[in-house]
Design a protein around this motif. Sequence first.
Motif: not given
Length: 418
Positions: A111-118
């Motif tokens: 979730n953290a990666f998805n929110d930070a950089d698609p």
Amino acid sequence: EHWAWIFVLALYISIFGTVLELYDLQKSSRIETVVSTIILTTSVTVLFYLLTPFYTPSLPDNRLQIIYFYIAILLGLFVWRWAYITFISSPRFYKRVLLIGETSNIKSIVNAFNDADPNYVIVGYINCESNKKDTVKFTAVKEFSPKNIRRVIKDEGISEIVVASYDSENITPSIYSDLISLLEKGFPIKEYTQVYEDITYRVPVQFVGKDFYKYFPFSRNNKNKLYLTYRRLFDIILSLVGLAIGILFLPLILIGNALGNRGKLFYTQERVGKNGTPFTIYKYRSMVKNAESAGAVWASKNDSRVTPFGRFLRTSRLDEIPQFINILKGDMSMIGPRPERPVFVEELSQVIPFYETRHIVKPGLTGWAQVNARYGSSIDDSLLKLQYDLFYIKHRSFMLDINIVIKTLSTVIFFRGQ
């Protein structure tokens, strides 16, 4: 002379593009979201460029040349941003990533990666725990067998492996052997917290384990006397300028306070400063009288205790002008973590790891958390702001300070204060 013209033009485009958020990566991935920003940046740049008396060409006699110049800058910026969106943000440049870690941590990490950089795509994960009987399955991304790491890399087009284990002792010998073999062949293998920090510009304190000391090699500038001297001069000069500007707004504030707030103009409160030392902070009052008669309460975005004129003071950041006095006194700096109240510091330090680490530098009027995060009105918001604060402390530098000042200007211009 012409080189000077070009340099000034490029400087204006860089400055106004940054202030007006033309380079905000989260807002510049689609052309339709940046059209208005491109037009605004072009308009402000051309206006200031033509009105600058030095190092720019004189105004042309033919007014059509101004229009041609405006259209040329506008088209240039459009082509530039189109090229960025097409060739940099294109799916062909996505990173396809394989996570290796405990299943219990995978959900929050994905979730953290998805929110930070698609563009940073988590293709799947491998559970590194040796005892998997009691682990909970995570179905949002595909789980692969640890026996097929090389086949997964080939079949899924994996470009990078990220090790996201909270405890490195959990990595099984077979996975460890495969990772060593891949590393020796030059395959990119990265540690999760460093990837997270590089993408989000935050320190993920919630995932830092017993070897926490690895993640806090704080900036040497925190002890650099030359940097600290520059910061103090920077604070004094900007505080004097800020107070001078504040005097210009004082008649408006006095009238607004008399009509809208009906009470004391100034508001004082105890806050926690450097090394945990308490100090008294000064602000223009923006809330009703006796706003905390029942005790300390978290401020919220649409707080009913804020008066209509107080809301204007907050969105314009004018309520913080008296804090320039705190900066001159040395209680605060222009840039740093925002000072919090002792009661909230005590509460947050019990539930958020490393919370009091933010007190190793002076608190600031603005900061990395203020220009990147929303108003803190909960423990989750405080955790997010702490991540930004620790990133600033870790990477504190002259260039990062300038970046924060420019982003603060955009916050004031777009009335994002709360």
